[in-house]
Design an enzyme around this catalytic site. Structure first.
Site, PDB file in Angstrom:
ATOM      1  N   SER A  54       0.756  -1.255   0.092  1.00 23.09           N
ATOM      2  CA  SER A  54      -0.069  -0.070  -0.091  1.00 23.09           C
ATOM      3  C   SER A  54       0.683   1.315  -0.040  1.00 23.09           C
ATOM      4  CB  SER A  54      -0.786   0.004   1.106  1.00 23.09           C
ATOM      5  OG  SER A  54      -0.242   0.118   2.446  1.00 23.09           O
ATOM      6  N   LYS A 118       0.939   4.835   6.914  1.00 26.24           N
ATOM      7  CA  LYS A 118       0.330   5.670   5.882  1.00 26.24           C
ATOM      8  C   LYS A 118       0.884   7.019   5.923  1.00 26.24           C
ATOM      9  CE  LYS A 118      -2.815   2.427   4.950  1.00 26.24           C
ATOM     10  NZ  LYS A 118      -2.664   1.501   3.678  1.00 26.24           N
TER      11      LYS A 118
END
Length: 224
Positions: A54, A118
């Site tokens: 990701s 993230k």
């Protein structure tokens, strides 16, 4: 008796060695080392195993990164590791599987079902929206230049506009088409926003594999 083969235990005899004492010392030293390492990792620097794609191209699946716990308030553009319980995940009920996962995470050989990495795109007071007429993310009406986004990915295929409350963060993966992030929880309780007190630290260095070792620079262009 003269000529007796029995060992003498009188004055001057050497005491018998007890191997257990040596093992006890080794075990005590290992316990102290584990405690010191745990304190260091809880207060100064930790290590995190990257379990997914990701955050490509910056971070590859299987990378290990150092996470600084001393960077102060998280800022827009920072790559952070955070505890997703209460936002990305419900509070876990525990159990043997979670314990094994915690041990693997601590040893840096596996990821965690409740810990994520993230990039921060919005902090308290920001309005994050997708997208500008040119297809860019906007923060407070200003389009973002995002060179870190995975090649061929759009900044977002999902339209949204979010006002970030104080004490919260809007986070997204760099591999936008392969990232479970704040966008995935729009409409859910909490709206995919992460509390700042859930941030474990900022990813500062890739340490494994050696061929990819290097610093993770802060993206200062996104700061106010």
């Amino acid at each position: 008796m003269p000529g007796s083969d029995r060992p003498r235990h009188g004055a001057g005899a050497r005491p018998e060695r007890r191997p257990f004492r040596g093992w006890r010392f080794v075990l005590s030293a290992l316990l102290i080392a584990v405690v010191l390492a745990s304190v260091l990792r809880a207060t100064v620097v930790d290590i995190y195993f990257i379990p997914s794609a990701s955050m490509q191209p910056l971070l590859e699946e299987g990378d290990r990164v150092l996470v600084s716990r001393l960077d102060g308030e998280p800022e827009r553009g920072d790559v952070v590791v955070f505890d997703g319980r209460g936002s990305f995940d419900p509070i876990s009920g525990g159990g043997p599987g979670e314990l094994l996962g915690t041990v693997g995470h601590w040893l840096g050989v596996s990821g965690s079902d409740t810990v994520y990495v993230k990039r921060i795109l919005g902090v308290g007071g920001d309005t994050v929206a997708c997208c500008s007429p040119d297809g860019q993310l906007e923060v407070n009406g200003n389009p973002l230049d995002e060179p870190y986004v995975f090649p061929s990915d759009a900044p977002s295929d999902q339209q949204f506009e979010v006002e970030v409350p104080q004490g919260k963060l809007w986070v997204m993966g760099d591999h936008r088409s392969d990232s479970f992030d704040s966008r995935s929880l729009l409409g859910a309780p909490g709206g995919g926003l992460v509390s700042t007190d859930r941030v474990l630290g900022r990813a500062v260095q890739i340490v494994w594999p050696p061929s990819r070792s290097g610093p993770i620079e802060r993206f200062t262009d996104h700061r106010p």
